[in-house]
Motif scaffolding. Sequence first.
Motif, PDB file in Angstrom:
ATOM      1  N   THR A   1      -8.628  26.212   3.088  1.00 29.80           N
ATOM      2  CA  THR A   1      -8.397  27.426   3.927  1.00 29.80           C
ATOM      3  C   THR A   1      -8.825  26.818   5.556  1.00 29.80           C
ATOM      4  OG1 THR A   1      -9.340  29.030   2.147  1.00 29.80           O
ATOM      5  CG2 THR A   1      -9.172  29.626   4.363  1.00 29.80           C
ATOM      6  N   ARG A   2      -7.911  27.298   6.381  1.00 30.62           N
ATOM      7  CA  ARG A   2      -8.155  27.033   7.675  1.00 30.62           C
ATOM      8  C   ARG A   2      -8.731  28.474   8.509  1.00 30.62           C
ATOM      9  NH1 ARG A   2      -4.355  27.104  12.426  1.00 30.62           N
ATOM     10  NH2 ARG A   2      -2.745  27.964  10.870  1.00 30.62           N
ATOM     11  N   TRP A   3      -9.911  28.017   9.104  1.00 35.78           N
ATOM     12  CA  TRP A   3     -10.528  29.019   9.708  1.00 35.78           C
ATOM     13  C   TRP A   3     -10.448  28.698  11.147  1.00 35.78           C
ATOM     14  CZ3 TRP A   3     -13.907  32.835   7.401  1.00 35.78           C
ATOM     15  CH2 TRP A   3     -13.956  32.811   6.031  1.00 35.78           C
ATOM     16  N   ALA A   4     -10.540  30.200  11.936  1.00 36.82           N
ATOM     17  CA  ALA A   4     -10.397  30.034  13.434  1.00 36.82           C
ATOM     18  C   ALA A   4     -11.486  31.081  13.846  1.00 36.82           C
ATOM     19  CB  ALA A   4      -9.170  30.360  13.959  1.00 36.82           C
ATOM     20  N   ALA A   5     -11.914  31.055  15.064  1.00 38.34           N
ATOM     21  CA  ALA A   5     -12.745  31.625  15.809  1.00 38.34           C
ATOM     22  C   ALA A   5     -12.159  32.657  16.714  1.00 38.34           C
ATOM     23  CB  ALA A   5     -14.094  31.235  16.460  1.00 38.34           C
TER      24      ALA A   5
ATOM     25  N   THR B   1     -16.114  35.376  16.385  1.00 33.04           N
ATOM     26  CA  THR B   1     -16.224  35.722  14.878  1.00 33.04           C
ATOM     27  C   THR B   1     -15.319  34.877  14.037  1.00 33.04           C
ATOM     28  OG1 THR B   1     -16.784  38.031  15.484  1.00 33.04           O
ATOM     29  CG2 THR B   1     -15.878  37.578  13.109  1.00 33.04           C
ATOM     30  N   SER B   2     -15.418  34.168  13.099  1.00 33.50           N
ATOM     31  CA  SER B   2     -14.785  33.242  12.383  1.00 33.50           C
ATOM     32  C   SER B   2     -13.864  34.007  11.337  1.00 33.50           C
ATOM     33  CB  SER B   2     -15.675  32.141  11.680  1.00 33.50           C
ATOM     34  OG  SER B   2     -16.062  31.512  12.290  1.00 33.50           O
TER      35      SER B   2
ATOM     36  N   LEU C   1      -9.435  16.802   5.466  1.00 34.98           N
ATOM     37  CA  LEU C   1      -9.509  18.076   6.029  1.00 34.98           C
ATOM     38  C   LEU C   1      -9.640  18.078   7.435  1.00 34.98           C
ATOM     39  CD1 LEU C   1     -12.148  19.829   3.658  1.00 34.98           C
ATOM     40  CD2 LEU C   1      -9.620  19.940   3.383  1.00 34.98           C
ATOM     41  N   ALA C   2      -8.742  18.819   8.334  1.00 35.62           N
ATOM     42  CA  ALA C   2      -8.520  18.925   9.677  1.00 35.62           C
ATOM     43  C   ALA C   2     -10.042  19.922   9.872  1.00 35.62           C
ATOM     44  CB  ALA C   2      -7.325  19.488  10.037  1.00 35.62           C
ATOM     45  N   ILE C   3     -10.251  19.807  11.160  1.00 31.13           N
ATOM     46  CA  ILE C   3     -11.240  20.490  11.795  1.00 31.13           C
ATOM     47  C   ILE C   3     -11.146  21.946  11.750  1.00 31.13           C
ATOM     48  CG2 ILE C   3     -12.360  21.276  13.931  1.00 31.13           C
ATOM     49  CD1 ILE C   3     -12.242  18.575  15.043  1.00 31.13           C
ATOM     50  N   GLY C   4     -12.001  22.726  11.180  1.00 31.16           N
ATOM     51  CA  GLY C   4     -11.819  24.176  10.821  1.00 31.16           C
ATOM     52  C   GLY C   4     -11.188  24.341   9.355  1.00 31.16           C
TER      53      GLY C   4
END
Length: 173
Positions: A127-131, A136-137, A49-52
């Motif tokens: 799932t890839r998350w970002a802020a 807010t993520s 998994l990558a960061i996020g």
Amino acid sequence: MMTRALTLFVAATLLAGCVHTAQKQDAQPGIGSASYRTAEGTGLAHYKLAIGQIAMGATLEVHEPPVYPASVLARCPPQIELPARVIVGTQGNVDEVRMNAPDTQQPFAESVRAAVQHWRYTPLTITRWAADADGTSHPVDSEARPFSLDYVFTFHCEHGRTSVSSGPDATAR
């Protein structure tokens, strides 16, 4: 004297008749059970998994254990442990069951395949998350991926009786 001889003859005849009319009872078939556990230390590769990114799912939801094969209950073989790799597709359905079972274990392998083909998992989703600028993520994208899990299926048979083990020396069956 004749009465005694006649009595012995009648008794012997009746006893002989009992021997001929008594039916030999077949040995009772064994009582079989099947269970499974996840295999440990299988060396399976994991998704990196990558960061996020987070992975969720791959949880077993529908899972009936295999049925002890009726065709082998009469001979009631010793306990059998059968390792299997379950390959699960992106929808959470079992796509394949891989086993290396010798010919003597084919009824058990067929039982495992028949049961495991009906197992259902929650899909493995990465799932890839970002802020946002305000911190807010939120999810950016999501993808279902196939996965595999290793199990050990145990088949146990006992002739005509069941047993329960408990205490510090008990082993799960």
